[in-house]
Design a protein around this motif. Structure first.
Motif, PDB file in Angstrom:
ATOM      1  N   PHE A   1       0.828  -1.209   0.000  1.00 41.57           N
ATOM      2  CA  PHE A   1       0.000   0.000   0.000  1.00 41.57           C
ATOM      3  C   PHE A   1       0.862   1.258   0.000  1.00 41.57           C
ATOM      4  O   PHE A   1       0.730   2.127  -0.869  1.00 41.57           O
ATOM      5  N   PHE A   2       1.755   1.362   0.980  1.00 36.87           N
ATOM      6  CA  PHE A   2       2.586   2.561   1.074  1.00 36.87           C
ATOM      7  C   PHE A   2       3.653   2.602  -0.017  1.00 36.87           C
ATOM      8  O   PHE A   2       4.058   3.681  -0.471  1.00 36.87           O
ATOM      9  N   GLY A   3       4.110   1.430  -0.486  1.00 39.64           N
ATOM     10  CA  GLY A   3       5.033   1.382  -1.616  1.00 39.64           C
ATOM     11  C   GLY A   3       4.396   1.931  -2.878  1.00 39.64           C
ATOM     12  O   GLY A   3       5.024   2.667  -3.643  1.00 39.64           O
ATOM     13  N   THR A   4       3.128   1.582  -3.096  1.00 41.64           N
ATOM     14  CA  THR A   4       2.395   2.098  -4.257  1.00 41.64           C
ATOM     15  C   THR A   4       2.230   3.606  -4.162  1.00 41.64           C
ATOM     16  O   THR A   4       2.431   4.322  -5.149  1.00 41.64           O
TER      17      THR A   4
ATOM     18  N   LEU B   1       9.195  -1.278 -11.227  1.00 40.17           N
ATOM     19  CA  LEU B   1       9.170  -1.357  -9.761  1.00 40.17           C
ATOM     20  C   LEU B   1       7.779  -1.686  -9.225  1.00 40.17           C
ATOM     21  O   LEU B   1       7.646  -2.471  -8.274  1.00 40.17           O
ATOM     22  N   LEU B   2       6.754  -1.115  -9.821  1.00 40.02           N
ATOM     23  CA  LEU B   2       5.394  -1.398  -9.368  1.00 40.02           C
ATOM     24  C   LEU B   2       5.029  -2.872  -9.634  1.00 40.02           C
ATOM     25  O   LEU B   2       4.417  -3.524  -8.791  1.00 40.02           O
ATOM     26  N   SER B   3       5.451  -3.386 -10.769  1.00 37.91           N
ATOM     27  CA  SER B   3       5.191  -4.793 -11.072  1.00 37.91           C
ATOM     28  C   SER B   3       5.960  -5.705 -10.121  1.00 37.91           C
ATOM     29  O   SER B   3       5.432  -6.720  -9.663  1.00 37.91           O
ATOM     30  N   LEU B   4       7.211  -5.363  -9.803  1.00 34.52           N
ATOM     31  CA  LEU B   4       7.973  -6.148  -8.836  1.00 34.52           C
ATOM     32  C   LEU B   4       7.326  -6.122  -7.462  1.00 34.52           C
ATOM     33  O   LEU B   4       7.365  -7.109  -6.728  1.00 34.52           O
ATOM     34  N   LEU B   5       6.730  -4.991  -7.124  1.00 31.96           N
ATOM     35  CA  LEU B   5       6.066  -4.858  -5.830  1.00 31.96           C
ATOM     36  C   LEU B   5       4.883  -5.813  -5.711  1.00 31.96           C
ATOM     37  O   LEU B   5       4.624  -6.360  -4.642  1.00 31.96           O
TER      38      LEU B   5
END
Length: 147
Positions: free
Chosen positions: A68-71, A106-110
């Motif tokens: 959540f916070f990573g996004t 990065l979002l896909s890796l997350l």
């Protein structure tokens, strides 16, 4: 008299602001729609907001704070850096192109479940091809100004 009439057909484009025309319209339309939805559905929304707040700030439950916070962090950085890089290369769309690639990667890796070599290679290919193709079509073929 005739020169004043013909001046109505002169078009001047401010390239510093031209890419902001439709986003401003879309933003206002979305805000008005959000306001209408919140007013009409407030009885259903308020309990949901209360539960969401408890999920974010409590230690219990299966809420994934890292994702959540990573996004939120990645999205904020993406928009800020897209604007900053876009100002270094005005009216080229390089801000969009150069920042969309690492953002998608990065979002896909997350969010990928299992990080195998195959999955990472597919994510990398998607992160390079999709923004490159979108940039080429929008910026080069249709001549649309991108940040």
């Amino acid at each position: 008299m005739e020169s004043n009439f013909l001046s109505l057909f002169d078009v001047a484009i401010d390239f510093e602001q031209s890419h902001l025309f439709f986003p401003r319209i879309v933003t206002w339309v979305l805000l008005i729609m959000l306001f209408i939805i919140v007013i009409r559905e407030r009885k259903a929304i308020l309990p949901g907001l209360s539960r969401a707040g408890k999920a974010v700030f409590s230690k219990e439950g299966d809420f994934d704070r890292f994702r959540f916070f990573g996004t939120l962090a990645l999205t904020t950085a993406y928009f800020y850096l897209m604007y900053a890089v876009g100002r270094m290369f005005p009216n080229t769309g390089y801000g969009f192109l150069l920042m969309s690639m690492p953002f998608i990667f990065l979002l896909s890796l997350l969010f990928v479940g299992i990080k195998t070599r195959r999955n990472v290679m597919i994510i990398f290919a998607n992160a390079v091809i999709a923004p490159g193709l979108a940039w080429y079509v929008l910026s080069q073929l249709f001549n649309i100004t991108l940040p």
